[in-house]
Design an enzyme around this catalytic site. Structure first.
Site, PDB file in Angstrom:
ATOM      1  CG  HIS A 120      51.866   0.585   8.804  1.00  0.00           C
ATOM      2  ND1 HIS A 120      52.540  -0.097   9.800  1.00  0.00           N
ATOM      3  CD2 HIS A 120      51.358   1.694   9.396  1.00  0.00           C
ATOM      4  CE1 HIS A 120      52.423   0.569  10.941  1.00  0.00           C
ATOM      5  NE2 HIS A 120      51.722   1.663  10.722  1.00  0.00           N
ATOM      6  CG  ASN A 148      52.672   9.506  12.140  1.00  0.00           C
ATOM      7  OD1 ASN A 148      53.642   9.296  11.411  1.00  0.00           O
ATOM      8  ND2 ASN A 148      52.089   8.548  12.853  1.00  0.00           N
ATOM      9  CG  ASP A 164      54.556  -2.692   9.937  1.00  0.00           C
ATOM     10  OD1 ASP A 164      54.099  -2.045   8.967  1.00  0.00           O
ATOM     11  OD2 ASP A 164      53.908  -2.869  10.985  1.00  0.00           O
ATOM     12  CD  GLU A 172      46.427   6.458  11.448  1.00  0.00           C
ATOM     13  OE1 GLU A 172      45.257   6.105  11.626  1.00  0.00           O
ATOM     14  OE2 GLU A 172      47.403   5.716  11.686  1.00  0.00           O
TER      15      GLU A 172
HETATM   16  O1  G2I Z   1      47.278   0.201  13.407  1.00  0.00           O
HETATM   17  C1  G2I Z   1      48.663   0.287  13.298  1.00  0.00           C
HETATM   18  C2  G2I Z   1      49.170   1.677  13.646  1.00  0.00           C
HETATM   19  C3  G2I Z   1      48.675   2.679  12.604  1.00  0.00           C
HETATM   20  N1  G2I Z   1      49.172   4.005  12.884  1.00  0.00           N
HETATM   21  C4  G2I Z   1      48.937   4.501  14.227  1.00  0.00           C
HETATM   22  C5  G2I Z   1      49.384   3.509  15.269  1.00  0.00           C
HETATM   23  O2  G2I Z   1      49.075   3.976  16.556  1.00  0.00           O
HETATM   24  C6  G2I Z   1      48.775   2.150  15.038  1.00  0.00           C
HETATM   25  O3  G2I Z   1      49.235   1.288  16.083  1.00  0.00           O
HETATM   26  C7  G2I Z   1      48.357   0.302  16.502  1.00  0.00           C
HETATM   27  C8  G2I Z   1      49.028  -0.532  17.591  1.00  0.00           C
HETATM   28  O4  G2I Z   1      50.133  -1.177  17.038  1.00  0.00           O
HETATM   29  C9  G2I Z   1      48.039  -1.583  18.123  1.00  0.00           C
HETATM   30  O5  G2I Z   1      48.613  -2.222  19.260  1.00  0.00           O
HETATM   31  O6  G2I Z   1      47.190   0.891  17.006  1.00  0.00           O
HETATM   32  C10 G2I Z   1      46.208  -0.065  17.366  1.00  0.00           C
HETATM   33  C11 G2I Z   1      44.931   0.631  17.764  1.00  0.00           C
HETATM   34  O7  G2I Z   1      44.348   1.259  16.690  1.00  0.00           O
HETATM   35  C12 G2I Z   1      46.737  -0.933  18.515  1.00  0.00           C
HETATM   36  O8  G2I Z   1      45.815  -1.936  18.792  1.00  0.00           O
HETATM   37  C13 G2I Z   1      45.216  -1.869  20.040  1.00  0.00           C
HETATM   38  C14 G2I Z   1      44.059  -2.837  20.060  1.00  0.00           C
HETATM   39  O9  G2I Z   1      43.153  -2.463  19.005  1.00  0.00           O
HETATM   40  C15 G2I Z   1      43.355  -2.761  21.351  1.00  0.00           C
HETATM   41  O10 G2I Z   1      42.330  -3.722  21.388  1.00  0.00           O
HETATM   42  C16 G2I Z   1      44.345  -2.960  22.476  1.00  0.00           C
HETATM   43  O11 G2I Z   1      43.711  -2.751  23.725  1.00  0.00           O
HETATM   44  O12 G2I Z   1      46.102  -2.191  21.091  1.00  0.00           O
HETATM   45  C17 G2I Z   1      45.518  -2.002  22.335  1.00  0.00           C
HETATM   46  C18 G2I Z   1      46.571  -2.171  23.417  1.00  0.00           C
HETATM   47  O13 G2I Z   1      47.158  -3.440  23.314  1.00  0.00           O
END
Ligand code: G2I
Length: 436
Positions: A232, A196, A261, A154
């Site tokens: 997404h 990515n 998704d 990103e």
């Molecule tokens: O935002 C969706 C995805 C966009 N592209 C990059 C990916 O890495 C990203 O994944 C998401 C995860 O699915 C989330 O699970 O990235 C987020 C972070 O930017 C993830 O969220 C984080 C929460 O913001 C945190 O508060 C939490 O501690 O997940 C962490 C672990 O559960």
């Protein structure tokens, strides 16, 4: 062997391999096995914290043959304090993937988000050095075990600029991305190295910015092997989705759908199927990963995945499986040969300028004429003092434009368009078009 024994042997083989016989065709019954029929993978992002859930791990091991850690290999997870690396959860994802014979995608070595606090507060050469050290350490720890790394995630801006996103990493110098790719290659020469990003799910300014970076990397020998299109998606899919995959593939990199998704709504199943078919249509699109298993596992709240919260298959699941099986089972046994274009085929080009005082943009329509083109150049003569400042959907050298990878082929009678921007008055002479 008598016919009935042949049939019994086939059924036994099918049962052993976990595949079913549908009509006369062999159709696999899981996403991973169906994708494997065409040499591709079908993966899911997984979370270490859910591996104790037996429904989750049952679906994972049955359906998927690739995994991506949703958060466990990110910078904040792997280097929470500078120089102190923690791989516990990343290793759990790796072990789970290996246990089910899945490919493991690494995600993500450098990203402006989810940086540990210590890195967020850094800048300049201290940050650059820390970032490259991070790439080297993590890629070395997982050396030989990762199918593909999202080396940089990103880094491009949303909106129409087509340029880089501002971040502490970007402020260390525009070459931070290539420095990261070089460090990753040195640390793990066998992993495919990917760039990515999201909102790149069609031909638009952002995906074109990335396209130009990849083309530049390939031309200068910066190691890059793949582009991840996160995908997404909402309730629609860009009509140029497949064309966009194809243009990246034409640069000589693999394409992977990395975080798919789709918002639940009228079109969810169709959009999932469209994505599947688009990937299957491009030989260098090597696999698809959905960003979670059940709706309840998703980072989104609009039920965007293939299994509901109880682990039941949704309509979207069935549409993906059918699309995978259609792609795998029906290769064209007798393809029509492509007509060979005449060497030096003719073409014409017309300009439609949009001028203002001191400058202009113009679209240029290339018309193939009577025979198909495999490539083209268009030369324009500029009014004196005029310069070309920018071009899109073509490369420019002097005042001659050449097709890019995805728009060189034009069928007989067909057209394609590119454009450019210039200073001064727009050209008035008819451009010279040369086809090949
Ligand atoms: O935002 C969706 C995805 C966009 N592209 C990059 C990916 O890495 C990203 O994944 C998401 C995860 O699915 C989330 O699970 O990235 C987020 C972070 O930017 C993830 O969220 C984080 C929460 O913001 C945190 O508060 C939490 O501690 O997940 C962490 C672990 O559960």
């Amino acid at each position: 062997m008598p016919r009935k024994f042949l049939a019994a042997a086939a059924a036994l083989a099918a049962a052993t391999a976990g595949i079913a016989v549908a009509g006369n065709a062999w159709a696999a019954t899981t996403l991973g096995a169906s994708a494997a029929q065409t040499g591709r993978y079908y993966g899911a992002a997984i979370a270490a914290g859910r591996l104790g859930d037996s429904t989750y791990t049952r679906i994972l091991s049955t359906e998927f043959n690739a995994v991506t850690p949703e958060n466990e290999m990110k910078w904040d997870a792997t280097e929470p304090q500078q120089g102190r690396f923690t791989y516990t959860n990343g290793d759990r994802i790796l072990a789970q993937g290996q246990a089910i014979g899945a490919k493991v995608r690494g995600h993500a070595l450098l990203w402006h988000a989810q940086q540990p606090g210590w890195a967020q507060g850094m800048s300049g050469s201290a940050l650059r050095n820390a970032a490259i050290n991070h790439v080297t350490q993590v890629a070395t720890h997982y050396r030989g075990k990762i199918y593909a790394w999202d080396v940089v995630n990103e880094a491009f801006a949303d909106g129409g600029s087509g340029g880089r996103r501002d971040s502490n990493l970007q402020r260390t110098g525009n070459d931070w991305i290539e420095a990261a790719f070089r460090a990753a290659r040195a640390a793990d020469p066998n992993a495919k190295l990917c760039y990515n990003d999201y909102n790149t799910d069609g031909i638009n300014a952002k995906s074109t910015g990335i396209y130009n970076m990849v083309r530049d990397f390939k031309s200068r020998g910066v190691p890059i092997d793949c582009v991840g299109l996160q995908s997404h998606l909402g309730t629609t899919i860009d009509s140029t989705y497949q064309q966009n995959i194809q243009r990246f593939a034409d640069l000589g990199v693999d394409v992977q759908i990395t975080e798919l998704d789709v918002q639940q709504g009228g079109n969810q199943a169709n959009i999932f199927a469209t994505v599947t078919r688009a990937c299957l249509a491009v030989s260098r699109c090597t696999g698809i990963t959905v960003w979670g298993i059940r709706d309840s596992d998703s980072w989104r709240s609009d039920n965007p995945l293939l299994f509901d919260g109880n682990g039941n298959k949704k309509a979207a699941y069935t549409s993906v499986l059918n699309a995978l099986n259609a792609g795998g089972a029906t290769p064209d046994p007798d393809p029509e040969p492509e007509p060979e274009p005449e060497p030096g085929a003719g073409c014409t080009a017309t300009l439609t300028p949009n001028a203002w005082t001191g400058g202009y943009t113009t679209s240029v329509r290339v018309n193939a004429g009577g025979s198909a083109l495999t490539g083209w150049t268009v030369s324009v003569s500029l009014p004196s003092g005029g310069t070309i400042t920018n071009a899109w959907n073509a490369t420019v050298s002097g005042s001659t434009f050449t097709n890019v990878g995805y728009n060189g082929r034009v069928p007989a009678g067909g057209t394609t368009e590119f454009g450019f921007q210039g200073t001064g008055a727009p050209p008035t002479a008819t451009p010279v078009c040369q086809g090949s």
